[in-house]
Enzyme design. Structure first.
Site, PDB file in Angstrom:
ATOM      1  CB  SER A 146      -0.886  -0.037   1.251  1.00  0.00           C
ATOM      2  OG  SER A 146      -1.627   1.152   1.377  1.00  0.00           O
TER       3      SER A 146
ATOM      4  CE  LYS B   9      -7.493  -1.775   6.989  1.00  0.00           C
ATOM      5  NZ  LYS B   9      -7.485  -0.294   7.026  1.00  0.00           N
TER       6      LYS B   9
ATOM      7  N   GLY C 247      -4.337  -3.983   6.372  1.00  0.00           N
ATOM      8  CA  GLY C 247      -3.349  -3.660   7.399  1.00  0.00           C
ATOM      9  C   GLY C 247      -3.522  -2.255   7.929  1.00  0.00           C
TER      10      GLY C 247
ATOM     11  CG  ASP D 243     -10.568  -0.192   5.254  1.00  0.00           C
ATOM     12  OD1 ASP D 243     -10.911  -0.490   6.403  1.00  0.00           O
ATOM     13  OD2 ASP D 243      -9.408   0.221   5.015  1.00  0.00           O
TER      14      ASP D 243
ATOM     15  CG  ASP E 267      -7.746   2.680   0.701  1.00  0.00           C
ATOM     16  OD1 ASP E 267      -8.877   3.189   0.810  1.00  0.00           O
ATOM     17  OD2 ASP E 267      -7.149   2.142   1.661  1.00  0.00           O
TER      18      ASP E 267
ATOM     19  CD  GLU F  91      -8.882  -0.489   0.844  1.00  0.00           C
ATOM     20  OE1 GLU F  91      -7.999  -0.896   0.057  1.00  0.00           O
ATOM     21  OE2 GLU F  91      -8.714  -0.437   2.070  1.00  0.00           O
TER      22      GLU F  91
ATOM     23  CE  LYS G  58      -4.762   0.258   0.424  1.00  0.00           C
ATOM     24  NZ  LYS G  58      -5.431  -0.489   1.525  1.00  0.00           N
TER      25      LYS G  58
ATOM     26  CE  LYS H 226      -3.881   4.036   2.169  1.00  0.00           C
ATOM     27  NZ  LYS H 226      -5.127   3.538   2.805  1.00  0.00           N
TER      28      LYS H 226
HETATM   29  O1  OSB Z   1      -7.056   2.267   4.651  1.00  0.00           O
HETATM   30  O2  OSB Z   1      -6.097   0.417   4.441  1.00  0.00           O
HETATM   31  C1  OSB Z   1      -6.122   1.536   4.940  1.00  0.00           C
HETATM   32  C2  OSB Z   1      -2.957   2.229   6.981  1.00  0.00           C
HETATM   33  C3  OSB Z   1      -3.487   2.877   8.070  1.00  0.00           C
HETATM   34  C4  OSB Z   1      -4.840   3.119   8.112  1.00  0.00           C
HETATM   35  C5  OSB Z   1      -5.665   2.688   7.073  1.00  0.00           C
HETATM   36  C6  OSB Z   1      -5.136   2.016   5.979  1.00  0.00           C
HETATM   37  C7  OSB Z   1      -3.758   1.798   5.923  1.00  0.00           C
HETATM   38  C8  OSB Z   1      -3.081   1.149   4.812  1.00  0.00           C
HETATM   39  C9  OSB Z   1      -1.733   0.505   5.101  1.00  0.00           C
HETATM   40  O3  OSB Z   1      -3.494   1.148   3.667  1.00  0.00           O
HETATM   41  C10 OSB Z   1      -1.725  -0.959   4.855  1.00  0.00           C
HETATM   42  C11 OSB Z   1      -0.496  -1.613   5.471  1.00  0.00           C
HETATM   43  O4  OSB Z   1      -0.445  -1.779   6.698  1.00  0.00           O
HETATM   44  O5  OSB Z   1       0.394  -1.971   4.709  1.00  0.00           O
HETATM   45 MG    MG Z   2      -8.321   1.145   3.359  1.00  0.00          MG
END
Ligand code: OSB
Ligand code: MG
Length: 385
Positions: free
Chosen positions: A150, A277, A305, A253, A203, A228, A176, A178
């Site tokens: 991510s 999660k 995560g 999520d 995401d 996402e 992925k 953001k």
């Molecule tokens: O939205 O998935 C999410 C990290 C912190 C809070 C929300 C998210 C995330 C990540 C990181 O996308 C995923 C990772 O731990 O590699």
């Molecule tokens: Mg997410």
């Protein structure tokens, strides 16, 4: 344990007394800043939980972060609810299995990340008492977990491409990125031009509204695995509308915090994929229930995560062993997050884009106490009186 059988109904009954609980607040620098639509993190806050009983220690983690930005929970609210209510309730009690343990926390509403951290630790303790690796206790099947990475929002497409190239080269199964309004199509297009084949998903962390539908129709052109959490963190209805206007699967999520939400989302058609999660949904038991219902309805599934330390990430590896998990999970190797992780077997990506679930009883990794203490900025011990 057969895969059709419910792993939760066949848990062996033991007698595990919770003799001591330790909560540590960790403050750890990430190797690189992680920017999402709702804010940026360079120093990660989390809680590490130890449950002591029968001469064994179980480990859990609460990845709530420093403030109420991803959800209403933060490390401080988790410490408060853990000390004042949850730890006080379970200390000195004896539990037969994780199901019984979880039920004793139901008197507190919400505060799912705090509860999940304790449940994690109890599962670890329980599996150690059984002498079994955790994934086998709850009916996992895979030992090599396909994983993705991510990537936070970058200054410009050129910088993003540099980072993507590095992770593609390492062998991650999918990328992925953001996104946020203004930082979406130009980044997606840049990746697609340079990497036409790479499995790619985005995401939004709830940054858009239904009136942005044209942007999502545009995204349909870029062969994304999923989008996402495009809309509000409590919404299911507008996601259902949006899903009916676009072809790319929506993955939820933030909007799914319980099995109730998952059932409603499925009924409404709010998503085709769920990012599960365990901390967000209140623990492993709820996560397993969501996996089961999603699989029954043919939804896609992967484990998300929260920038966890090796303790939380190793728990995620075990959960991702379930047969219903059918997309790469957000479990990257330790060095993607930390200069030094706090466990004896840091997560390591294999060339085939998988990470192996550790052998050994429980989660199968040990906490490196000197490292944990190095990053520790608070500590509370709850004993039997
Ligand atoms: O939205 O998935 C999410 C990290 C912190 C809070 C929300 C998210 C995330 C990540 C990181 O996308 C995923 C990772 O731990 O590699
Ligand atoms: Mg997410």
């Amino acid at each position: 344990m057969g895969s059709s059988e419910s792993p939760l109904s066949t848990l062996e009954r033991l007698d595990i007394c919770v003799e001591k609980i330790v909560i540590r607040h960790l403050t750890m620098p990430l190797v690189e800043e992680f920017k999402m639509s709702f804010g940026s993190t360079k120093i990660r806050h989390s809680l590490l939980i130890e449950l002591h009983g029968d001469g064994l220690v179980g480990y859990g983690e609460c990845p709530a972060g420093e403030g109420p930005f991803y959800s209403y929970e933060a490390c401080e609210t988790a410490v408060w609810v853990l000390k004042k209510y949850l730890a006080r309730k379970i200390i000195g009690k004896t539990y037969a299995d994780p199901q019984e343990f979880r039920e004793s926390m139901e008197f507190v509403r919400g505060h799912r990340m705090a509860k999940a951290a304790l449940e994690y630790a109890f599962w670890d303790l329980y599996a150690k008492e059984l002498g079994m690796p955790l994934w086998r206790v709850y009916g996992g099947v895979k030992k090599k977990i396909p994983v993705g990475v991510s990537i936070g929002i970058r200054e410009n497409p050129r910088e993003l491409l540099r980072v993507v190239a590095r992770f593609v080269e390492k062998g991650y199964r999918r990328i992925k990125i953001k996104i946020a309004p203004g930082c979406d199509i130009i980044f997606i297009r840049a990746i697609r031009e340079e990497f036409p084949e790479v499995p790619l998903q985005v995401d939004a962390n709830a940054a858009y509204r239904l009136s942005d539908v044209e942007i999502f129709k545009e995204m349909d052109k870029y062969d994304l695995l999923m989008i996402e959490q495009p809309l509000h963190y409590e919404d299911l209805l507008d996601h259902a509308h949006l899903q009916s206007y676009i072809n790319t699967p929506i993955c939820l999520d933030e909007s799914i915090v319980s099995e109730h939400d998952a059932r409603l989302a499925i009924k409404l058609g709010s998503c085709k994929i769920i990012n599960v999660k365990p901390p967000r949904v209140g623990g492993i038991i709820e996560a397993i229930k969501i996996c089961r219902i999603a699989a029954q309805h043919g939804l896609g599934l992967w484990i998300g995560g929260m920038l966890e330390t090796g303790i939380g990430k190793t728990h995620l590896l075990h959960i991702a062993s379930l047969s219903s998990v059918n997309y790469p999970s957000d479990i990257s190797e330790s060095s993607r997050y930390w200069e030094e992780d706090i466990i004896d077997k840091p997560l390591k990506l294999r060339r085939d884009g998988t990470i192996e679930v550790p052998d050994g009883a429980g989660i199968g990794v040990e906490l490196l106490m000197d490292k944990a203490e190095k990053y520790q900025t608070g500590r509370w011990t709850i004993r039997r009186i």
